[in-house]
Design a protein around this motif. Sequence first.
Motif, mmCIF file in Angstrom:
data_model
loop_
_atom_site.group_PDB
_atom_site.id
_atom_site.type_symbol
_atom_site.label_atom_id
_atom_site.label_comp_id
_atom_site.label_asym_id
_atom_site.label_seq_id
_atom_site.Cartn_x
_atom_site.Cartn_y
_atom_site.Cartn_z
ATOM 1 N N ASP A 1 46.282 45.932 26.201
ATOM 2 C CA ASP A 1 47.071 44.984 27.774
ATOM 3 C C ASP A 1 46.685 46.683 28.990
ATOM 4 O OD1 ASP A 1 46.959 42.222 27.454
ATOM 5 O OD2 ASP A 1 48.909 42.993 26.808
ATOM 6 N N HIS B 1 44.345 41.712 39.877
ATOM 7 C CA HIS B 1 43.482 40.662 40.324
ATOM 8 C C HIS B 1 41.931 41.040 39.605
ATOM 9 C CE1 HIS B 1 41.989 37.885 43.582
ATOM 10 N NE2 HIS B 1 40.793 38.716 43.601
ATOM 11 N N ILE C 1 42.046 35.298 39.378
ATOM 12 C CA ILE C 1 43.344 35.587 38.646
ATOM 13 C C ILE C 1 44.002 36.682 38.970
ATOM 14 C CG2 ILE C 1 44.276 35.899 36.322
ATOM 15 C CD1 ILE C 1 41.976 34.867 35.529
ATOM 16 N N THR C 2 44.937 36.268 39.826
ATOM 17 C CA THR C 2 45.899 36.760 40.197
ATOM 18 C C THR C 2 47.275 37.143 39.362
ATOM 19 O OG1 THR C 2 45.182 37.695 42.707
ATOM 20 C CG2 THR C 2 47.253 38.320 41.799
ATOM 21 N N THR C 3 47.775 38.162 39.000
ATOM 22 C CA THR C 3 49.427 38.234 38.150
ATOM 23 C C THR C 3 49.900 39.203 38.573
ATOM 24 O OG1 THR C 3 48.058 39.947 36.494
ATOM 25 C CG2 THR C 3 48.376 36.341 36.089
ATOM 26 N N ASP D 1 53.092 41.546 37.187
ATOM 27 C CA ASP D 1 54.649 42.179 35.988
ATOM 28 C C ASP D 1 55.629 42.385 37.261
ATOM 29 O OD1 ASP D 1 51.900 40.912 34.328
ATOM 30 O OD2 ASP D 1 51.778 43.147 33.924
ATOM 31 N N ASP E 1 56.103 39.852 32.112
ATOM 32 C CA ASP E 1 54.311 39.086 32.722
ATOM 33 C C ASP E 1 53.613 38.494 33.645
ATOM 34 O OD1 ASP E 1 51.703 39.557 31.393
ATOM 35 O OD2 ASP E 1 51.900 39.664 29.763
ATOM 36 N N ALA E 2 52.792 38.192 33.953
ATOM 37 C CA ALA E 2 52.421 37.155 34.551
ATOM 38 C C ALA E 2 53.891 36.070 35.792
ATOM 39 C CB ALA E 2 51.568 35.993 33.985
ATOM 40 N N LYS F 1 53.837 32.773 37.043
ATOM 41 C CA LYS F 1 52.276 32.304 36.938
ATOM 42 C C LYS F 1 52.063 30.744 36.174
ATOM 43 C CE LYS F 1 47.540 32.502 38.156
ATOM 44 N NZ LYS F 1 46.910 33.163 38.724
ATOM 45 N N TYR G 1 46.936 29.872 32.521
ATOM 46 C CA TYR G 1 45.481 29.810 33.003
ATOM 47 C C TYR G 1 44.972 30.064 32.018
ATOM 48 C CZ TYR G 1 47.285 34.716 33.086
ATOM 49 O OH TYR G 1 47.785 35.720 33.064
ATOM 50 N N GLU H 1 41.657 33.072 31.012
ATOM 51 C CA GLU H 1 41.055 34.046 31.383
ATOM 52 C C GLU H 1 39.495 34.341 32.228
ATOM 53 O OE1 GLU H 1 42.455 37.491 32.986
ATOM 54 O OE2 GLU H 1 44.362 37.946 31.713
ATOM 55 N N GLU I 1 52.832 33.166 31.076
ATOM 56 C CA GLU I 1 53.846 33.909 32.075
ATOM 57 C C GLU I 1 55.149 33.319 30.722
ATOM 58 O OE1 GLU I 1 57.188 34.168 35.406
ATOM 59 O OE2 GLU I 1 57.737 32.399 34.031
#
Length: 708
Positions: A85, A635, A657-659, A661, A680-681, A684, A687, A689, A698
């Motif tokens: 990550d 993103h 995909i936009t997250t 944290d 995390d996320a 959101k 979803y 990836e 999340e």
Amino acid sequence: MINKAVTLIPFCILACFSSAIFAHPDKNDSNLNALMSLSLDELSNVEATVTSAAKKTQNVSDVPAAIYVISSEQIKRSGVRSIADALALAPGVEVNKISEYNWQVSLRGLNETLFNKLLVMVDGRSVFSPLMSGTFWHTIDMVMDDIDRIEILRGTAGTMWGGNATNGVINIISKDSRSTLGQHFEITAGNGDYRELSFRHGFSFGDNATARVFVKGVKADYYSDRDEPWRSYRAGYRSDHQFDDAELTFQFGGYHNVSNHYWEEYDYTQTPAVVYQTTLDDYSRGGYLSLDWSKFGPQTDYEMYVWADSNSKVEPSSKGAFSTINLDGLARHRFSDTHELTSGAGVRFIHRDVAGYDEFVLTQLQPWGRFSNNPENTDIIYNAFAQLESKLSDKVTATLGAKVEHFSINNSTELQPQARIMYQHSAKNQFWAGLGRAVVTPSSVESLTDNYGIGQVIAPVMPTQNDYQHYNALYFNIGNPNMKNESVVTLDIGHRFTPTKHINIDSTIFYSHYRNLRMLDGNWFCAYGRCADNTMLPNNLFVYRTQMSDELKANTYGFETAIRWQPTASYTLNTSYSFIQTHAYCESGSQNPECKSTAKGGYRLKYEHQPAHFVSIQSLWSINASWQFDIWLKHKSSVESDIVLIDGSKPLAAPEITTVDVRLAWQQKPSWPRVEFIVDAFGKQPYSELPKKARVAETVYIRSSWDF
């Protein structure tokens, strides 16, 4: 498209700027204030040193290659739970989470499940799978606080590192045991049944030796939307010994991972075919041992690195056991103040033991599997290299080198040269360029093993053919030992700009040409149970048989930039942006179905349908001596595709995909525990990836750590 990012990024930047404006310097943090008072040259010497580019310590500003360093502070304040990550902080790196504890990591495009064009190391020890020539990221872990930095070298690095360093190198470097004396205890808990516990004890023995031991355990759900547990246990030891003119580092450790999954087995000999509901206990375990010795002289330095590891897995597509012994040595000789020659050689023995064909029967088929007619053997890799670094003037340095590497698995020998030049215009501006060739280490997965997968096919109902229905299908792929090694030639041009000690901009443009990329060449061998060799299979079974081939080529080009801005001692903004485009094409005259304009899948289209834009913005705000508030926006742009299957699906299309944290941390005093609240996320919805991969969700967790 990047509309969503365009909408969200201004809010993130606004939050970052407001944080900077209202942030107050931490007057109690004397170390940070001392760093901020240093000159530009002093600051670069303290913060930005690397060892992965030339197997020696260098300032980033002296490296004629695209390199990015993820610091221990960035890792800690990102709130990540895994090494994989954390890699999303770097430009050029694509990190896809395909379950809560499985990742797909690639560098500079050509993304696939087990990316084989990236050399991954832990303290210089290669951790790629000899079966797949890729990396199982769930097997790479340590106490996150023990990571000193992660160096990401982008572009070819075959001269110094050899096979797999085609698109780059990731070197995860742990802290010297002198930096980890005392005890570190950490406990984390969150949703998804997530629990983590780690303990490290550092100590000294004698006047010049220090060591540490650690244990770590993780328990969680493997998937976010179903109850399939994951457990990981690991332990390790490191000692560092200092002598008058030498250093010695000794490490050993091991891991044991297990996940439990709902599973199926198929009996295709019965009519109709029978499906048995069962479970799979997926174990992966391994151990390692390494010895790193360095001796320093007035003109010549010597280094020797010996390591061994053993790893095994039971998951059907990668089932097997692998043991590796590696020996490398080098000498670095300084002829004068302007010329330095580094030369060395090495050998690696890889013993593999995979499933043989006696395990392949139609009465007990797994959803997928892998077998070999050559299940047990030992492969050897030999290498020798030399690299000359010459200072042509006060401002210009040139590097020229080459490695020769021989792979016994396919009896091939490869030359991996590079030429690089650095122009130090000033302390604020450096320009560099590099041209190099590298190859992918050939692996048994593509040449000596066959694999299959269970699926379905939509075909006309016989004999009328007036309607369509689903039929059971077996997709069978055969290895090809006659392929040439995958290779790449890459041209990089870069610029580093440091207008003030508060801001640094590092940019690169690149172009790569790939040859002998892998693809599949096949056809329907059986239809409605009747095969091309006139044998009959039950249940109207279809069989699609393919073989690996090396007919694919590709060109990629792109731009990468990383900006670090620290307007005050209490606030830092780390940003990165990457753009990449790929054009894949077949050898002239190829009859491979994947090469046809009517193709609806395959590696050629897969490589061309990948995200083009990647953004990372990390905002680090030390509110005061006790509180920290950090935000990390990631993103990835969407993938558009006009290819539609008969069921209406678009297998190559993917949404953007936009997250975001979020991390909030509190520590009253350095001797007190640190408490962190991490999301995390944030906000959101679940979803995926990647298309057809598991959804991630999340995650909210609380972490407490204590150094004493």
